[in-house]
Design a protein around this motif. Structure first.
Motif, short mmCIF file in Angstrom:
data_model
loop_
_atom_site.label_atom_id
_atom_site.label_comp_id
_atom_site.label_asym_id
_atom_site.label_seq_id
_atom_site.Cartn_x
_atom_site.Cartn_y
_atom_site.Cartn_z
N MET A 187 86.76 31.26 89.82
CA MET A 187 87.77 32.18 89.31
C MET A 187 88.26 31.76 87.92
O MET A 187 88.52 32.62 87.06
N LYS A 188 88.37 30.47 87.68
CA LYS A 188 88.77 29.99 86.35
C LYS A 188 87.71 30.35 85.32
O LYS A 188 88.02 30.74 84.19
N ARG A 189 86.44 30.22 85.71
CA ARG A 189 85.34 30.59 84.82
C ARG A 189 85.39 32.09 84.52
O ARG A 189 85.22 32.52 83.37
N ALA A 190 85.67 32.89 85.55
CA ALA A 190 85.77 34.34 85.36
C ALA A 190 86.95 34.68 84.46
O ALA A 190 86.87 35.60 83.64
N ASN A 191 88.03 33.95 84.60
CA ASN A 191 89.20 34.16 83.75
C ASN A 191 88.85 33.91 82.29
O ASN A 191 89.21 34.70 81.41
N GLY A 192 88.14 32.84 82.01
CA GLY A 192 87.70 32.57 80.64
C GLY A 192 86.75 33.62 80.13
O GLY A 192 86.81 34.03 78.96
N HIS A 193 85.88 34.07 81.02
CA HIS A 193 84.92 35.11 80.66
C HIS A 193 85.64 36.41 80.33
O HIS A 193 85.30 37.12 79.38
N LEU A 194 86.67 36.73 81.12
CA LEU A 194 87.44 37.94 80.86
C LEU A 194 88.14 37.86 79.51
O LEU A 194 88.19 38.85 78.76
N ALA A 195 88.65 36.68 79.18
CA ALA A 195 89.28 36.51 77.86
C ALA A 195 88.27 36.78 76.75
O ALA A 195 88.60 37.38 75.72
N SER A 196 87.02 36.37 76.97
CA SER A 196 85.97 36.64 75.99
C SER A 196 85.69 38.13 75.86
O SER A 196 85.46 38.64 74.76
N VAL A 197 85.72 38.84 76.99
CA VAL A 197 85.49 40.29 76.96
C VAL A 197 86.62 40.98 76.18
O VAL A 197 86.36 41.86 75.36
#
Length: 88
Positions: free
Chosen positions: A15-25
């Motif tokens: 979930m932390k990785r997805a959070n960072g990925h969402l910030a990139s999006v």
């Protein structure tokens, strides 16, 4: 059902990785990236979060079975179904 942090460590990491990925999006959108790239990355975030949700449900099911000595008759099936379907 309470989840122990040690049991869900991998889920938290996902979930932390997805959070960072969402910030990139979000950054991509703010910078005017093309629609296809944004949607491709957003789909990846969505999939990661869905998998995390399913992993949480699976962990909860394991708890229910362990707490009830494998006796499915004492598991609140409607509650488990509602939790599972909340991810759909």
């Amino acid at each position: 059902m309470d989840l122990e942090p040690t049991e869900v460590k991998a889920i938290i990491t996902r979930m932390k990785r997805a959070n960072g990925h969402l910030a990139s999006v979000i950054r991509m959108m703010e910078e005017g990236s093309d629609c296809e790239s944004v949607l491709t990355q957003l789909a990846a975030v969505n999939k990661a979060l869905s998998r995390a949700g399913y992993a949480i449900v699976a962990t909860g099911l394991q708890h229910c079975l362990a707490d009830n000595d494998g006796d499915l008759a004492s598991v609140d099936v409607q509650k488990m179904e509602k939790l599972f379907l909340s991810l759909a």
